[in-house]
Structures are given as structure tokens and as C-alpha cells.
Write a protein that holds these residues in place. Structure first.
Motif, PDB file in Angstrom:
ATOM      1  N   LYS A  22       2.512   1.684  -3.439  1.00  0.00           N
ATOM      2  CA  LYS A  22       1.524   2.163  -4.405  1.00  0.00           C
ATOM      3  C   LYS A  22       1.245   3.647  -4.215  1.00  0.00           C
ATOM      4  CE  LYS A  22      -3.216   1.242  -5.938  1.00  0.00           C
ATOM      5  NZ  LYS A  22      -4.397   0.358  -5.758  1.00  0.00           N
ATOM      6  N   ASP A  23       1.064   4.080  -2.973  1.00  0.00           N
ATOM      7  CA  ASP A  23       0.745   5.489  -2.714  1.00  0.00           C
ATOM      8  C   ASP A  23       1.922   6.407  -2.996  1.00  0.00           C
ATOM      9  OD1 ASP A  23      -1.773   4.726  -1.972  1.00  0.00           O
ATOM     10  OD2 ASP A  23      -1.363   4.742   0.179  1.00  0.00           O
ATOM     11  N   ILE A  24       3.152   5.935  -2.736  1.00  0.00           N
ATOM     12  CA  ILE A  24       4.331   6.788  -2.890  1.00  0.00           C
ATOM     13  C   ILE A  24       4.750   6.904  -4.346  1.00  0.00           C
ATOM     14  CG2 ILE A  24       6.797   6.966  -2.372  1.00  0.00           C
ATOM     15  CD1 ILE A  24       6.197   5.774   0.361  1.00  0.00           C
ATOM     16  N   VAL A  82       0.844  -1.206   0.000  1.00  0.00           N
ATOM     17  CA  VAL A  82       0.000   0.000   0.000  1.00  0.00           C
ATOM     18  C   VAL A  82       0.875   1.250   0.000  1.00  0.00           C
ATOM     19  CG1 VAL A  82      -1.686   1.320   1.332  1.00  0.00           C
ATOM     20  CG2 VAL A  82      -1.941  -1.155   1.119  1.00  0.00           C
ATOM     21  N   LEU A  83       1.947   1.241   0.813  1.00  0.00           N
ATOM     22  CA  LEU A  83       2.867   2.376   0.841  1.00  0.00           C
ATOM     23  C   LEU A  83       3.545   2.583  -0.506  1.00  0.00           C
ATOM     24  CD1 LEU A  83       4.616   2.014   4.324  1.00  0.00           C
ATOM     25  CD2 LEU A  83       3.015   3.778   3.615  1.00  0.00           C
ATOM     26  N   GLY A 132      -2.619   2.994 -10.286  1.00  0.00           N
ATOM     27  CA  GLY A 132      -1.790   2.584  -9.164  1.00  0.00           C
ATOM     28  C   GLY A 132      -1.470   1.105  -9.182  1.00  0.00           C
ATOM     29  N   THR A 147       3.057   5.968  -7.238  1.00  0.00           N
ATOM     30  CA  THR A 147       2.074   6.257  -8.291  1.00  0.00           C
ATOM     31  C   THR A 147       2.161   7.701  -8.779  1.00  0.00           C
ATOM     32  OG1 THR A 147       0.553   4.529  -7.531  1.00  0.00           O
ATOM     33  CG2 THR A 147      -0.376   6.313  -8.858  1.00  0.00           C
TER      34      THR A 147
END
Length: 208
Positions: free
Chosen positions: A128-130, A125-126, A148, A132
Motif C-alpha cells: 500500500k505504501d509503495i 502495508v508495504l 490507498g 499508492t
């Protein structure tokens, strides 16, 4: 002295069993690399949640809780090393078996598997968020609508060769990259906090 262990006598006349021995060729890591690896592992992605934790708890309570957690971590590490050296255990699961039996070893294995599974999910999750926004800005002309999920698959493909290594010594240089990344992130957090405080002096209860 046994073939795969080394027995030493400490100042309190207690035996400590080193497995493998201190001069074993299997002990390939150096103190500097081990220190950086330990620091990068302990801090990890949890540093990203520190600003939110301090925002929710406040400066005083957040500091107290962080120091308490650090003391508990040091005590746990000392306790594990103390028990491992007196039982000749080479892993956390093996230490559990020697101390509490096969049933507890199985329970510990299951707990570690579940824990590591959720750690992997959290890191995905980290990642993907960082990454993307980075990929979307870097490939804005050729792939303006990059999702993402696509970015996550790309990152998994990039790190997948590291999964094939036989031991952690093969990843000894990764700790420097991780420590350098954490240092940059810490500097960015401090810089942003100072900028925010300067631009909004009343945000933390200060008078303009």
C-alpha cells in the motif's frame, strides 16, 4: 531404499534419508532457480528496514548485529536440514512432530499460522505504501483522488492468480523478478546514501 525415500551413507557412517529421492520426478527445481528463490526469500521485504536499523544502531553495531543474524540463520538452516535428513521429514511441522510429538506439532502449526498472518499484514502495508504514490501519479488525470485502499485491492487482484498454484515449482520464475527488484532497491538505497552524504557531508559526522 523405500518407495518415497532414499537412504544414503555419509562419511561419518550416518544414514541420511532423502524424501523424495534425489532422482524423483517431484524434484523439479534446478540449483540456479532454487538459489535465487532462497536469496529472494531470505532478504524479502526486510531489506526495507535496514537503513532505519543502521540509523538507529550505527554502522558498527548494525554491522555486528547483521552478521550475527546471518550466522544464526545459517546455523538454523543447517540444523533443520541435518534433522530432516535423519528423520525423513518433508516439512518443518513434520520434523517437529518426529522430534517432540503431536503437542509440539500443534503448537508449531499455530505459531506458523500467526507468524504468516502478521507477515501478510506487513506485506500489505508495504504494498500500500509503495504503490499508492505510483498509481496516484500514473492515474492523476483520470483518478486524482485514488485512495490507498483502492490501490491495495488492485494489487491483491493482480497477484491472486498466483494463489491458485498447486506447488512452488509453478512460481519458479517469480524468484528472478523478486531478485531483480531487490537488486534495483539495493542500488537505489546505495545511490541515495551517496547523494545524501555528498549533499550533507556533516550528516555522518564528517567535517565539511
Amino acid at each position: 531404499m523405500m518407495n518415497d525415500s532414499f537412504i544414503i551413507q555419509n562419511n561419518e557412517q550416518e544414514q541420511e534419508i532423502l524424501v523424495p529421492p534425489h532422482d524423483s520426478p517431484r524434484r523439479q527445481s534446478k540449483i540456479v532457480a532454487a538459489t535465487f528463490n532462497l536469496i529472494a526469500t531470505i532478504i524479502g521485504g526486510g531489506v526495507l528496514s535496514l537503513p532505519l536499523a543502521f540509523r538507529a544502531c550505527g554502522l558498527v553495531l548494525g554491522t555486528v548485529l547483521m552478521v550475527t543474524s546471518a550466522c544464526m540463520t545459517v546455523f538454523s538452516m543447517d540444523l533443520l536440514c541435518f534433522c530432516a535428513r535423519r528423520m525423513g521429514s518433508k516439512s518443518y511441522v513434520e520434523l517437529t512432530r518426529h522430534a517432540f510429538g503431536r503437542e509440539c506439532e500443534l503448537a508449531t502449526t499455530v505459531l506458523l499460522a500467526v507468524f504468516l498472518w502478521f507477515v501478510i499484514v506487513a506485506y500489505m502495508v508495504l504494498v500500500k505504501d509503495i504503490f499508492t504514490p505510483f498509481f496516484q501519479s500514473f492515474f492523476s488525470s483520470s483518478h486524482p483522488n485514488m485512495s490507498g485502499d483502492t490501490v491495495l485491492l488492485i494489487m491483491i487482484a493482480l497477484v491472486s492468480p498466483f494463489f491458485l498454484k498447486h506447488d512452488l515449482h509453478s512460481l519458479r520464475y517469480n524468484c528472478y523478478v523478486g531478485f531483480f527488484s531487490i537488486t534495483i532497491l539495493a542500488c537505489a538505497l546505495v545511490t541515495r546514501a551517496v547523494q545524501t552524504n555528498l549533499n550533507h557531508p556533516d550528516l555522518f559526522g564528517n567535517e565539511a
